[in-house]
Scaffold this active site. Sequence first.
Site, PDB file in Angstrom:
ATOM      1  N   TYR A   6      -5.099  10.390  11.946  1.00 24.18           N
ATOM      2  CA  TYR A   6      -4.458  11.144  13.011  1.00 24.18           C
ATOM      3  C   TYR A   6      -5.428  11.528  14.118  1.00 24.18           C
ATOM      4  O   TYR A   6      -5.047  12.212  15.068  1.00 24.18           O
ATOM      5  CB  TYR A   6      -3.800  12.405  12.442  1.00 24.18           C
ATOM      6  N   LYS A  11      -8.215   7.749  -1.940  1.00 18.62           N
ATOM      7  CA  LYS A  11      -8.055   6.316  -2.209  1.00 18.62           C
ATOM      8  C   LYS A  11      -9.432   5.665  -2.238  1.00 18.62           C
ATOM      9  O   LYS A  11      -9.673   4.594  -1.664  1.00 18.62           O
ATOM     10  CB  LYS A  11      -7.160   5.667  -1.146  1.00 18.62           C
ATOM     11  N   ASP A  36      -1.810   7.104  -4.815  1.00 20.84           N
ATOM     12  CA  ASP A  36      -0.548   6.563  -5.316  1.00 20.84           C
ATOM     13  C   ASP A  36      -0.199   7.159  -6.672  1.00 20.84           C
ATOM     14  O   ASP A  36       0.963   7.470  -6.955  1.00 20.84           O
ATOM     15  CB  ASP A  36      -0.570   5.030  -5.370  1.00 20.84           C
ATOM     16  N   ASP A  74      -0.219  14.750   4.698  1.00 21.54           N
ATOM     17  CA  ASP A  74       1.070  14.787   5.375  1.00 21.54           C
ATOM     18  C   ASP A  74       2.158  14.246   4.448  1.00 21.54           C
ATOM     19  O   ASP A  74       3.236  14.839   4.286  1.00 21.54           O
ATOM     20  CB  ASP A  74       0.989  13.960   6.662  1.00 21.54           C
TER      21      ASP A  74
END
Length: 343
Positions: free
Chosen positions: A125, A173, A206, A230
């Site tokens: 972002y 991740k 995930d 988010d």
Amino acid sequence: MAHRVTLLPGDGIGPEVTAATLRVLEATGIDFEWDRHEIIGISAVEDQRPELPDDVPESIREHKVALKGPITTPVGEGFTSVNVQLRQRLDLYANVRPCVSLPGLDTPYEDINLIIFRENTEGLYAGIETYDERLEIADSIARITRRGSERIVDFCFRYAEKNGRNAVTLAHKANILKKSSGLFLQVGREVAERYPDIAFNDRIIDNMCMQLVMYPQEYDCIVSTNLFGDILSDLAAGLVGGLGVTAGANFGDDYAVFEAVHGSAPDIAGQGIANPTALIRSAVMMLRHLDEVEAANTVNQALREVYAEGDALTADVGGSSSTMEFAEHLAARVEKLLATSTA
């Protein structure tokens, strides 16, 4: 003394849910001086006015605290989200989203009480994008810094310590994004060592999503980077009834902006049917920030009682009351609880 607070009603249903929230705050007896400013997103641009006028961040810098309704953001084109602009201009690096069950709602789970801490100023972002028109290739850079990582993780741990929370989970991740997510995870582990009394673990993003769907009661405080945070915060909101009942706040070292996290819903604007619960719960967070703990606890208790009874809710949560009918009912309950406590 009255609390001086910047008021940003927003657009769409923003003015309606803001008016309802002010009615509930009025019932607490706490004095506020509202410095009201208009941000009307797309409509402002259509009228060739800035979507974020300079007087808005100036007011927040002066008063330190703001209460903000939803603002329309164009999808796929147009100006950068006003929410993102505010966060970056005021360095509001910590987005805090409590996801707490309300009684009486038909939701997949009961007794959820977790908080998402989202880094608010960098990651994908940050807006570092390029586009090669010849090859039609778009690139976005996820900027992760040690400073940005350290301050959001430390903010999460400090919040947990202050509020009696027991555990922090860092979502990442790093198995694939070894440099960017890897840095965030490394810094997170380093910060965790400063807080030995709070349990720390990490989850790949995930797997984190799956865990929240299957075992949400096992999680307490979850901290992550901007995009992942988010996504997780909306997922967690879905566990407790949706964005319409979920509070949100943005914190920096100097300023705090409390906001409804849902959209501006222009399709129902002006109909008096919007649910103001999200902004009311955000106002409860604001009351705590202002050290008005008794008022915050009273509004929270009144809200839970009104939801448990189910007689005065808005249509989106199974009732038939208008926005202001719900607010008036809740305000009356707040006044009753306060009168009982002082009797």
